[in-house]
Design a protein around this motif. Structure first.
Motif, PDB file in Angstrom:
ATOM      1  N   THR A   1       0.831  -1.211   0.000  1.00 20.95           N
ATOM      2  CA  THR A   1       0.000   0.000   0.000  1.00 20.95           C
ATOM      3  C   THR A   1       0.860   1.253   0.000  1.00 20.95           C
ATOM      4  O   THR A   1       0.585   2.222  -0.716  1.00 20.95           O
ATOM      5  CB  THR A   1      -0.932  -0.015   1.220  1.00 20.95           C
TER       6      THR A   1
ATOM      7  N   GLN B   1      -6.296   4.481  -4.559  1.00 19.97           N
ATOM      8  CA  GLN B   1      -5.608   3.530  -3.692  1.00 19.97           C
ATOM      9  C   GLN B   1      -6.429   3.108  -2.486  1.00 19.97           C
ATOM     10  O   GLN B   1      -6.217   2.030  -1.934  1.00 19.97           O
ATOM     11  CB  GLN B   1      -4.270   4.119  -3.228  1.00 19.97           C
TER      12      GLN B   1
ATOM     13  N   SER C   1      -9.640   2.283  -2.434  1.00 20.97           N
ATOM     14  CA  SER C   1     -10.431   1.109  -2.813  1.00 20.97           C
ATOM     15  C   SER C   1      -9.537  -0.119  -2.991  1.00 20.97           C
ATOM     16  O   SER C   1      -9.906  -1.239  -2.628  1.00 20.97           O
ATOM     17  CB  SER C   1     -11.210   1.388  -4.102  1.00 20.97           C
ATOM     18  N   TYR C   2      -8.346   0.097  -3.518  1.00 23.39           N
ATOM     19  CA  TYR C   2      -7.401  -1.016  -3.653  1.00 23.39           C
ATOM     20  C   TYR C   2      -6.954  -1.526  -2.277  1.00 23.39           C
ATOM     21  O   TYR C   2      -6.744  -2.724  -2.083  1.00 23.39           O
ATOM     22  CB  TYR C   2      -6.189  -0.595  -4.473  1.00 23.39           C
TER      23      TYR C   2
ATOM     24  N   ARG D   1      -9.589  -3.913  -1.056  1.00 22.89           N
ATOM     25  CA  ARG D   1      -9.468  -5.226  -1.690  1.00 22.89           C
ATOM     26  C   ARG D   1      -8.246  -5.975  -1.158  1.00 22.89           C
ATOM     27  O   ARG D   1      -8.290  -7.192  -0.917  1.00 22.89           O
ATOM     28  CB  ARG D   1      -9.336  -5.061  -3.214  1.00 22.89           C
ATOM     29  N   ARG D   2      -7.162  -5.243  -0.997  1.00 22.01           N
ATOM     30  CA  ARG D   2      -5.923  -5.863  -0.513  1.00 22.01           C
ATOM     31  C   ARG D   2      -6.097  -6.393   0.912  1.00 22.01           C
ATOM     32  O   ARG D   2      -5.533  -7.430   1.274  1.00 22.01           O
ATOM     33  CB  ARG D   2      -4.781  -4.845  -0.574  1.00 22.01           C
TER      34      ARG D   2
ATOM     35  N   PHE E   1     -10.319  -9.434  -7.062  1.00 25.96           N
ATOM     36  CA  PHE E   1      -9.914  -8.335  -7.947  1.00 25.96           C
ATOM     37  C   PHE E   1     -10.595  -8.372  -9.321  1.00 25.96           C
ATOM     38  O   PHE E   1     -10.640  -7.349 -10.003  1.00 25.96           O
ATOM     39  CB  PHE E   1      -8.400  -8.344  -8.126  1.00 25.96           C
TER      40      PHE E   1
ATOM     41  N   ALA F   1     -11.711  -3.767 -10.537  1.00 25.89           N
ATOM     42  CA  ALA F   1     -11.152  -2.417 -10.668  1.00 25.89           C
ATOM     43  C   ALA F   1     -11.402  -1.891 -12.079  1.00 25.89           C
ATOM     44  O   ALA F   1     -11.737  -2.655 -12.995  1.00 25.89           O
ATOM     45  CB  ALA F   1      -9.657  -2.455 -10.369  1.00 25.89           C
TER      46      ALA F   1
ATOM     47  N   THR G   1      -9.603  -3.708 -14.827  1.00 31.50           N
ATOM     48  CA  THR G   1      -9.727  -5.160 -14.841  1.00 31.50           C
ATOM     49  C   THR G   1     -10.106  -5.679 -16.217  1.00 31.50           C
ATOM     50  O   THR G   1      -9.563  -6.679 -16.704  1.00 31.50           O
ATOM     51  CB  THR G   1     -10.772  -5.613 -13.809  1.00 31.50           C
TER      52      THR G   1
END
Length: 390
Positions: free
Chosen positions: A52, A63, A65-66, A69-70, A122, A128, A131
């Motif tokens: 991150t 980032q 939202s990522y 997910r992460r 993902f 995303a 994607t």
């Protein structure tokens, strides 16, 4: 118990020990669960923070939202690694190579599960913006099984992540096992040392007792009733004092000399006109610690080879001194040049003294003996100077 039954009993005992060996190994190789689980959480947390942080530093868009997910795949990774941890616990009774092979093998299906969850998160559950572009690129190369290609690619990259943790876990377990083996080896060495000290101690008492009984027999044959009675009383006092002590015990030098005085009282009955004892001991060394009865064989030899064959007065001199952190004891006896030379001994007594010192203190202690400058015989022994252990 006859020979056959004894062999059967030994065989059964050996079989029980071999059957229990896997349990010992599993217990020895066991990693503290807090350490294991803590390392799993720490590994995945570090991965999350590094990934991150790097994404934010490079200015990658969306980032937050990522990061969500992460976080989901990190939780999945923690769970998969925990399952791997449970599987590795079952392999602990095996050898190190078998455990390592099990770790590498068990990581494969769990990596596939993790890669599948990563794909679902993902690409399906929370896709995303980019994607669709990634899927198109993969489908153009692998139109039929593109999901399997993504899972395989992800599994290969993540396998080493899981394998490193598994290898570290096995290494920690092996280190624990080696420490346990070393502890047991030290325990066995201490047991062997204790047994050796006891054996050396118990060799001294019969040796002294046989000599005293021979002397007592001589007094009886001579008709020396009062001397024989005195010797019996002194022998009783000496045995009561010497046999009551633990052969591993340390006593003060003052106490050790008091024990030898009891023995010398016995010999004084045999040689009232020939035996003379001189003790030189500084007050500051009276509380120095020595192994109990360490002087017994030396004094006994001085009586046997110095006083017994002589015709005149023989002095036994005991001197204590301290040099360079060592307590040095010197026992010297005169030898009557007119007396017949006694037969050489077996060296058991003085050998025992040396063995006891080396067994307890190692190379910092020792014992030497030989003719003195004035024609007598001298024994010198040294050991670390200590005043608080006895």
């Amino acid at each position: 118990m006859n020979v056959t039954n004894r062999k059967d009993a030994l065989r059964d005992q050996r079989a029980k020990m071999l059957a229990a060996a896997p349990d010992w190994r599993a217990s020895d190789a066991r990693v503290n669960p807090r350490v294991a689980i803590g390392s799993i959480i720490a590994m995945w947390l570090i991965y999350f923070l590094i990934t991150t942080g790097l994404a934010m530093l490079t200015g990658a868009p969306d980032q937050w939202s990522y990061a969500g997910r992460r976080a989901i795949v990190v939780i999945a990774g923690i769970l998969c690694t925990f399952v791997l941890y449970q599987l590795l616990q079952r392999a602990q009774p095996q050898s190190f190579g078998a455990r390592l092979a099990a770790a590498m093998g068990a990581a494969i299906p769990l990596v596939v599960v993790y890669a599948t969850i990563n794909l679902l998160v993902f690409f399906y559950w929370f896709p995303a913006p980019d994607t669709a572009k990634i899927i198109e690129e993969v489908q153009s190369k692998f139109p039929v099984a593109w999901e399997m290609v993504l899972i395989l690619d992800s599994s290969i990259r993540w396998y080493f992540f899981f394998a490193v943790w598994a290898a570290l876990y096995v290494a920690f377990g092996y280190a624990n096992e080696m420490r346990a083996v070393e502890r047991r080896a030290n325990h066995f060495r201490m047991e062997a040392q204790t047994a050796q000290l006891r054996a050396l101690h118990y060799q001294v008492n019969p040796h002294f007792l046989f000599n005293t009984l021979n002397s007592l027999s001589t007094l009886v044959l001579k008709g020396s009733k009062s001397e024989a009675e005195t010797m019996i009383m002194n022998l009783s006092s000496f045995l009561r004092s010497s046999l009551a002590v633990d052969p591993e015990q340390l006593v003060s030098l003052d106490e050790e000399i008091a024990l030898q005085r009891l023995y010398l009282d016995i010999e004084q009955t045999r040689f009232p006109d020939r035996l003379q004892v001189e003790v030189t001991m500084p007050d500051e060394l009276k509380n120095a610690c020595v192994p109990v009865l360490i002087l017994q064989p030396i004094i006994e030899n001085a009586i046997k080879y110095g006083v017994s064959p002589s015709k005149g007065k023989i002095a036994i001199r005991l001197a204590a001194s301290a040099e360079f952190g060592l307590l040095i004891l010197r026992i010297e006896n005169d030898i009557d040049p007119r007396a017949p030379v006694p037969a050489s001994g077996t060296g058991l007594g003085l050998g025992n003294v040396r063995e006891r010192l080396l067994t307890r203190y190692g190379p910092t202690a020792g014992c030497e003996w030989g003719p003195s400058d004035d024609g007598g015989f001298v024994v010198s022994l040294w050991l670390p100077l200590a005043r608080e252990a006895c």
